[in-house]
Design an enzyme around this catalytic site. Structure first.
Site, PDB file in Angstrom:
ATOM      1  N   CYS A 199      35.102  82.139   9.644  1.00  0.00           N
ATOM      2  CA  CYS A 199      35.540  81.128   8.684  1.00  0.00           C
ATOM      3  C   CYS A 199      34.449  80.069   8.501  1.00  0.00           C
ATOM      4  CB  CYS A 199      36.876  80.522   9.113  1.00  0.00           C
ATOM      5  SG  CYS A 199      37.747  79.776   7.735  1.00  0.00           S
ATOM      6  N   HIS A 252      39.931  85.063   9.608  1.00  0.00           N
ATOM      7  CA  HIS A 252      39.952  84.898  11.071  1.00  0.00           C
ATOM      8  C   HIS A 252      40.340  86.205  11.755  1.00  0.00           C
ATOM      9  CE1 HIS A 252      39.558  80.483  11.344  1.00  0.00           C
ATOM     10  NE2 HIS A 252      40.159  80.481  10.165  1.00  0.00           N
ATOM     11  N   GLU A 277      40.054  87.024  14.730  1.00  0.00           N
ATOM     12  CA  GLU A 277      40.522  86.846  16.116  1.00  0.00           C
ATOM     13  C   GLU A 277      42.037  86.956  16.253  1.00  0.00           C
ATOM     14  OE1 GLU A 277      39.056  84.544  14.224  1.00  0.00           O
ATOM     15  OE2 GLU A 277      39.830  82.515  14.548  1.00  0.00           O
TER      16      GLU A 277
HETATM   17  N1  GLN Z   1      36.657  73.780   7.116  1.00  0.00           N
HETATM   18  C1  GLN Z   1      36.435  75.020   6.452  1.00  0.00           C
HETATM   19  C2  GLN Z   1      37.332  75.191   5.228  1.00  0.00           C
HETATM   20  O1  GLN Z   1      38.303  74.497   5.092  1.00  0.00           O
HETATM   21  C3  GLN Z   1      36.613  76.174   7.419  1.00  0.00           C
HETATM   22  C4  GLN Z   1      38.005  76.359   7.877  1.00  0.00           C
HETATM   23  C5  GLN Z   1      38.105  77.167   9.123  1.00  0.00           C
HETATM   24  O2  GLN Z   1      37.122  77.407   9.804  1.00  0.00           O
HETATM   25  N2  GLN Z   1      39.299  77.579   9.468  1.00  0.00           N
HETATM   26  O3  GLN Z   1      37.103  76.019   4.395  1.00  0.00           O
END
Ligand code: GLN
Length: 544
Positions: free
Chosen positions: A381, A507, A509
């Site tokens: 992400c 994600h 994970e």
């Molecule tokens: N802060 C980033 C976004 O909002 C990444 C979010 C995250 O890593 N879950 O896109």
């Protein structure tokens, strides 16, 4: 009709109640039953999505896009189920609903009270999960500790469920702490007696007690607890701190909890099949060569902030005959001391999810270091967004390339708001959340890892890859290897020619399981272990 197991906690928090609940789920599933799980959280946030990771650890995202307590991650990994928003209920949700109902005039002039209006809604949510999941057994964990003020309506609600569905269909487990006094070498039972008294004062008589301590709870202490708390002696179970949480289901099974639960709920006491789980625990306990993986993040002081990442690395290690040793690196420290100093001994670098501007320059330096040193890199992400910024700055020569999250006025926002996100002013539950399909391009590292053309993965973000820079970035070697099926959103990037430099906007994970590591993590560790650092930082070769 489902049966219900309610699990409460006594004496202190962080007892491992979530692991106990997950283990109970696994034990029942291993007897061929279908299981669903519910976490009741007595705090007033509507969900943990707005809480700092320092307060509450990781926010676990379910497939249907709800932001939930990290215990749901334990449940999913142990029981191998996919849960939904129905599996996490907070006091914030319940009170918002009661108040909305009152404003809508639904209570016909009545006085709205904790009992019955709040407790009824809690009960409804418990019964609703049973109805929707059609599970043989629903295991319900009550967050917090017995005696907490905000927990009282929840205890009252679970008490009433016994009255609603019947004695035969409900079972209460209390997980408690036995403090150890070194001077006398004893485990003390008194705090447990008090906490069970408090619970009984609220009308809930536990049917089993799990005694948490660093050591085994002896026969004498267990007999004492049984006597003073009115619980059968065999249902007072010792749960010492084990070398791995994965041992807990096996331990509780060996202590007889499985049969106690099935007998108590009048369920068939079939023989449990824990073979595949036992196989994992066996591999986990074997000696493995260690592999150092640096995790560069913002919340590294509280490792629970990255719980699913830690677990996914663990799973990937098990399947690669390696014990993953995580080097926790604060991104800000890289800004101060440089990447070489802090990442110099890592065999792989992972940049996980995160929010806000702090530490981002350190993460960008880490990505740059991974790229030039050919060290395997996995960006999750935010970690993917970082990879894009780094590439644009250093390969496209756009020195001021950045993310709008770092600089809202940026001239070259290679990571920009997703459509619709910039107009959102409320912070709760407004991100792009939950599962979306992703198409993987032929001939790429991700496609080879998954061995699938389309995958479904979970998202939680506000920003994305800015397509205005897509063509020049691809031409310069940063490939959009995964996209939304219509090609419009970049979901995975990878660096051409690098042993493994992959970032995913989703994600992965959350989908990893002990028995089934996530393909991206598995590949990341596989490449990390076979790509040896030899001498200087640029010398790498592939092991046979
Ligand atoms: N802060 C980033 C976004 O909002 C990444 C979010 C995250 O890593 N879950 O896109």
């Amino acid at each position: 009709m489902s049966k219900f197991i309610f699990v409460t906690g006594g004496v202190v928090s962080s007892l491992g109640k979530g692991i106990a609940v997950a283990s109970i789920g696994r034990m029942l599933k291993s007897r061929g039953m279908s299981v669903s799980v519910l976490k009741l959280d007595p705090y007033l946030n509507v969900d943990p999505g707005t809480m700092s990771p320092y307060q509450h650890g990781e926010v676990f995202v379910t497939v249907d896009g709800s932001e939930t307590d990290l215990d749901l991650g334990h449940y999913e990994r142990f029981i191998d189920v996919e849960l939904t928003e129905l599996s996490n209920v907070t006091a914030g949700q319940i009170y918002s609903e009661v108040i909305a109902n009152e404003r809508a005039g639904q209570y016909l002039g009545g006085t709205i009270q904790t009992v019955p209006h709040v407790t009824n809604l809690i009960k409804e949510r418990v019964l609703k999960l049973a109805e929707v999941s059609q599970a043989d057994v629903v295991v319900v964990e009550v967050g917090g500790t017995v005696g907490d003020i905000e927990g009282q309506p929840f205890i009252e609600a679970i008490r009433q469920v016994r009255n609603t569905v019947g004695q035969q269909d409900t079972f209460y487990v209390h997980v408690t702490l036995l403090p150890y006094l070194g001077a006398t070498g004893e485990l003390k039972t008194k705090p447990t007696q008090h906490s069970v008294n408090t619970l009984r004062g609220m009308g809930v008589q536990p049917d089993a007690i799990l005694c948490r301590a660093d050591q085994e709870t002896g026969e004498d202490e267990r007999r004492k607890i049984a006597l003073y708390c009115d619980v059968n002696a065999e249902a007072v179970i010792s749960l010492p701190t084990l070398s791995s949480v994965y041992e807990v289901p096996l331990h509780l099974e060996a202590e007889g909890l499985g049969s106690i639960l099935t007998n108590g709920l009048d369920l068939p006491d079939t023989k449990p099949d824990l073979e595949s789980w036992r196989a994992i625990v066996r591999v986990d306990e074997e000696e493995h060569e260690q592999i150092d993986i640096a995790l560069v993040g913002k919340y590294v002081e509280l490792q629970d902030s990255y719980l699913s990442v830690v677990e996914a690395l663990h799973h990937a290690g098990l399947h690669n005959d390696r014990k993953v040793n995580i080097q926790w690196v604060a991104a800000e420290d890289i800004e101060e001391h440089g990447a070489e100093k802090l990442l110099g001994s890592a065999r792989g670098i992972i940049v996980p999810g995160g929010f806000g501007e702090r530490g981002l320059e350190g993460m960008i330096a880490a990505a740059n270091y991974a790229r030039h040193s050919n060290i395997p890199y996995l960006g999750l992400c935010l970690g993917m967004q970082i990879m894009v910024v780094e590439y644009a700055r250093n390969e496209l020569g756009i020195a001021d390339a950045t993310s709008l999250e770092i600089d809202p006025e940026a001239a070259n926002p290679v990571i920009a708001f997703m459509e619709g996100q910039e107009e959102l002013h409320s912070t709760g539950g407004t991100m792009r959340l939950g599962v979306y399909p992703c198409f993987l391009k032929e001939g790429t590292k991700v496609r080879a890892a998954y061995e699938q053309e389309t995958v479904d993965e979970r998202h939680r973000h506000r920003y994305e890859f800015n397509n205005e820079y897509r063509v020049p970035l691809e031409e310069a070697g940063l490939i959009a290897s995964g996209t939304s099926p219509d090609g419009s959103l970049v979901e995975v990037t990878e660096v051409y020619g690098h042993p493994f430099m992959v970032g995913s906007q989703f994600h992965p994970e959350f989908g990893s399981r002990p028995e089934r590591p996530h393909p991206l993590f598995r590949e990341f560790i596989r490449v990390a272990k076979t790509t040896l650092r030899e001498g200087g930082q640029h010398d790498f070769f592939e092991e046979e």
